[in-house]
Scaffold this motif. Structure first.
Motif, PDB file in Angstrom:
ATOM      1  N   VAL A 133     -49.363  -7.605 -19.472  1.00 28.03           N
ATOM      2  CA  VAL A 133     -49.118  -8.969 -18.995  1.00 28.03           C
ATOM      3  C   VAL A 133     -48.116  -8.946 -17.845  1.00 28.03           C
ATOM      4  CG1 VAL A 133     -48.234 -11.249 -19.627  1.00 28.03           C
ATOM      5  CG2 VAL A 133     -49.722 -10.006 -21.210  1.00 28.03           C
ATOM      6  N   ARG A 134     -47.101  -8.130 -17.979  1.00 26.20           N
ATOM      7  CA  ARG A 134     -46.095  -8.020 -16.914  1.00 26.20           C
ATOM      8  C   ARG A 134     -46.734  -7.519 -15.622  1.00 26.20           C
ATOM      9  NH1 ARG A 134     -41.387  -5.586 -19.369  1.00 26.20           N
ATOM     10  NH2 ARG A 134     -42.838  -3.907 -19.725  1.00 26.20           N
ATOM     11  N   ARG A 166     -48.820 -10.289 -14.050  1.00 27.72           N
ATOM     12  CA  ARG A 166     -47.981 -11.319 -13.413  1.00 27.72           C
ATOM     13  C   ARG A 166     -47.496 -10.838 -12.043  1.00 27.72           C
ATOM     14  NH1 ARG A 166     -46.291 -15.532 -16.819  1.00 27.72           N
ATOM     15  NH2 ARG A 166     -46.590 -15.132 -19.012  1.00 27.72           N
ATOM     16  N   ARG A 167     -47.199  -9.547 -11.959  1.00 25.68           N
ATOM     17  CA  ARG A 167     -46.714  -8.980 -10.701  1.00 25.68           C
ATOM     18  C   ARG A 167     -47.850  -8.795  -9.689  1.00 25.68           C
ATOM     19  NH1 ARG A 167     -44.561  -4.847 -12.921  1.00 25.68           N
ATOM     20  NH2 ARG A 167     -46.232  -3.391 -12.552  1.00 25.68           N
ATOM     21  N   PRO A 169     -51.839  -9.801  -9.753  1.00 19.52           N
ATOM     22  CA  PRO A 169     -52.886 -10.428 -10.555  1.00 19.52           C
ATOM     23  C   PRO A 169     -54.309  -9.955 -10.263  1.00 19.52           C
ATOM     24  CG  PRO A 169     -52.182 -11.928  -8.853  1.00 19.52           C
ATOM     25  CD  PRO A 169     -51.278 -10.730  -8.776  1.00 19.52           C
ATOM     26  N   THR A 222     -54.999 -15.314 -14.029  1.00 16.73           N
ATOM     27  CA  THR A 222     -53.841 -16.127 -14.374  1.00 16.73           C
ATOM     28  C   THR A 222     -53.536 -15.898 -15.852  1.00 16.73           C
ATOM     29  OG1 THR A 222     -55.251 -18.061 -14.800  1.00 16.73           O
ATOM     30  CG2 THR A 222     -54.209 -17.909 -12.632  1.00 16.73           C
ATOM     31  N   VAL A 223     -52.263 -15.893 -16.193  1.00 17.15           N
ATOM     32  CA  VAL A 223     -51.819 -15.718 -17.572  1.00 17.15           C
ATOM     33  C   VAL A 223     -51.488 -17.098 -18.107  1.00 17.15           C
ATOM     34  CG1 VAL A 223     -50.108 -14.646 -19.087  1.00 17.15           C
ATOM     35  CG2 VAL A 223     -50.903 -13.432 -17.036  1.00 17.15           C
ATOM     36  N   GLU A 224     -52.271 -17.549 -19.087  1.00 13.06           N
ATOM     37  CA  GLU A 224     -52.106 -18.884 -19.663  1.00 13.06           C
ATOM     38  C   GLU A 224     -51.461 -18.766 -21.037  1.00 13.06           C
ATOM     39  OE1 GLU A 224     -52.932 -21.417 -17.794  1.00 13.06           O
ATOM     40  OE2 GLU A 224     -53.976 -20.274 -16.258  1.00 13.06           O
ATOM     41  N   LEU A 265     -55.918 -14.659 -20.763  1.00 12.06           N
ATOM     42  CA  LEU A 265     -56.086 -14.185 -19.402  1.00 12.06           C
ATOM     43  C   LEU A 265     -57.360 -14.802 -18.847  1.00 12.06           C
ATOM     44  CD1 LEU A 265     -55.313 -10.403 -19.974  1.00 12.06           C
ATOM     45  CD2 LEU A 265     -53.726 -12.247 -19.378  1.00 12.06           C
TER      46      LEU A 265
END
Length: 107
Positions: free
Chosen positions: A24-25, A28-29, A31, A55-57, A95
Protein backbone atom coordinates in the motif's frame (compact mmCIF):
# COMPACT_ATOMS: atom_id res chain seq x y z
CA UNK A 1 -16.84 0.63 -12.02
CA UNK A 2 -15.38 2.15 -8.90
CA UNK A 3 -17.59 3.21 -6.01
CA UNK A 4 -17.13 6.82 -7.14
CA UNK A 5 -18.82 6.06 -10.48
CA UNK A 6 -15.59 6.27 -12.51
CA UNK A 7 -14.44 3.30 -14.59
CA UNK A 8 -12.15 1.15 -12.54
CA UNK A 9 -11.59 -2.36 -11.34
CA UNK A 10 -11.78 -3.00 -7.61
CA UNK A 11 -9.32 -5.29 -5.94
CA UNK A 12 -9.53 -6.01 -2.21
CA UNK A 13 -6.30 -5.90 -0.27
CA UNK A 14 -5.82 -7.20 3.23
CA UNK A 15 -3.76 -4.96 5.49
CA UNK A 16 -1.50 -7.34 7.36
CA UNK A 17 0.57 -4.65 9.00
CA UNK A 18 -1.81 -1.72 9.10
CA UNK A 19 -1.75 1.24 6.73
CA UNK A 20 2.05 1.11 6.63
CA UNK A 21 1.91 -2.16 4.68
CA UNK A 22 4.70 -2.19 2.05
CA UNK A 23 2.41 -2.77 -0.95
CA UNK A 24 0.00 0.00 0.00
CA UNK A 25 2.85 2.36 0.83
CA UNK A 26 4.46 1.70 -2.56
CA UNK A 27 1.17 2.29 -4.41
CA UNK A 28 0.63 5.57 -2.57
CA UNK A 29 4.11 6.68 -3.60
CA UNK A 30 3.92 5.37 -7.20
CA UNK A 31 0.35 4.48 -8.21
CA UNK A 32 1.24 2.81 -11.52
CA UNK A 33 0.06 -0.79 -11.70
CA UNK A 34 -0.86 -3.49 -14.17
CA UNK A 35 -2.52 -6.87 -14.20
CA UNK A 36 -2.33 -9.67 -16.75
CA UNK A 37 -4.83 -12.52 -16.98
CA UNK A 38 -3.77 -15.46 -19.16
CA UNK A 39 -5.26 -18.78 -20.20
CA UNK A 40 -4.01 -21.81 -18.26
CA UNK A 41 -1.06 -23.82 -19.56
CA UNK A 42 -2.19 -26.30 -22.18
CA UNK A 43 -5.02 -24.15 -23.50
CA UNK A 44 -4.99 -21.99 -26.60
CA UNK A 45 -2.91 -18.87 -25.91
CA UNK A 46 -4.95 -15.80 -24.97
CA UNK A 47 -4.50 -13.01 -22.48
CA UNK A 48 -5.58 -9.52 -21.51
CA UNK A 49 -3.43 -6.88 -19.82
CA UNK A 50 -4.64 -3.74 -18.09
CA UNK A 51 -2.34 -0.91 -17.03
CA UNK A 52 -3.16 2.34 -15.27
CA UNK A 53 -3.08 4.03 -11.92
CA UNK A 54 -4.36 2.78 -8.60
CA UNK A 55 -6.18 4.67 -5.90
CA UNK A 56 -6.18 3.35 -2.33
CA UNK A 57 -9.69 3.60 -0.89
CA UNK A 58 -10.35 3.23 2.82
CA UNK A 59 -14.02 2.27 2.41
CA UNK A 60 -15.79 -0.59 0.68
CA UNK A 61 -13.15 -3.32 1.06
CA UNK A 62 -15.13 -5.44 3.51
CA UNK A 63 -18.25 -5.24 1.32
CA UNK A 64 -16.24 -6.30 -1.73
CA UNK A 65 -14.50 -9.14 0.14
CA UNK A 66 -17.78 -10.45 1.53
CA UNK A 67 -19.12 -10.80 -2.04
CA UNK A 68 -16.15 -12.87 -3.23
CA UNK A 69 -15.88 -16.62 -2.70
CA UNK A 70 -12.98 -17.83 -0.60
CA UNK A 71 -9.92 -18.84 -2.59
CA UNK A 72 -9.65 -22.56 -3.20
CA UNK A 73 -6.69 -24.69 -4.06
CA UNK A 74 -3.57 -25.54 -2.18
CA UNK A 75 0.12 -24.87 -2.44
CA UNK A 76 2.90 -27.03 -1.13
CA UNK A 77 5.35 -24.10 -1.00
CA UNK A 78 3.27 -21.61 0.98
CA UNK A 79 1.61 -21.87 4.38
CA UNK A 80 -2.14 -22.31 4.45
CA UNK A 81 -4.02 -19.01 4.05
CA UNK A 82 -5.98 -17.61 6.99
CA UNK A 83 -9.57 -18.67 7.32
CA UNK A 84 -12.15 -16.64 5.39
CA UNK A 85 -13.86 -15.30 8.54
CA UNK A 86 -10.42 -14.30 9.81
CA UNK A 87 -9.70 -12.37 6.61
CA UNK A 88 -13.05 -10.59 6.81
CA UNK A 89 -12.33 -9.62 10.43
CA UNK A 90 -9.08 -7.79 9.55
CA UNK A 91 -8.66 -4.16 8.51
CA UNK A 92 -8.68 -3.85 4.73
CA UNK A 93 -8.27 -1.24 2.01
CA UNK A 94 -9.72 -1.32 -1.51
CA UNK A 95 -7.42 -0.86 -4.49
CA UNK A 96 -9.11 0.57 -7.59
CA UNK A 97 -7.24 0.21 -10.89
CA UNK A 98 -8.17 3.02 -13.31
CA UNK A 99 -7.32 1.63 -16.78
CA UNK A 100 -5.24 3.72 -19.15
CA UNK A 101 -4.34 0.95 -21.59
CA UNK A 102 -5.96 -2.42 -22.28
CA UNK A 103 -4.35 -4.98 -24.57
CA UNK A 104 -5.49 -8.44 -25.54
CA UNK A 105 -4.21 -11.32 -27.57
CA UNK A 106 -5.87 -14.50 -28.79
CA UNK A 107 -4.15 -17.07 -30.96
Amino acid sequence: MGSDGRPGHEVGHRRAGGLGDDDVRRLRRDPRASIVVAAPVGERERWVSIAGTVTVELDGAHDLASRLPPATGTSTTRPAPPTWPGILAEDQVRLVLHPETVNRYAY
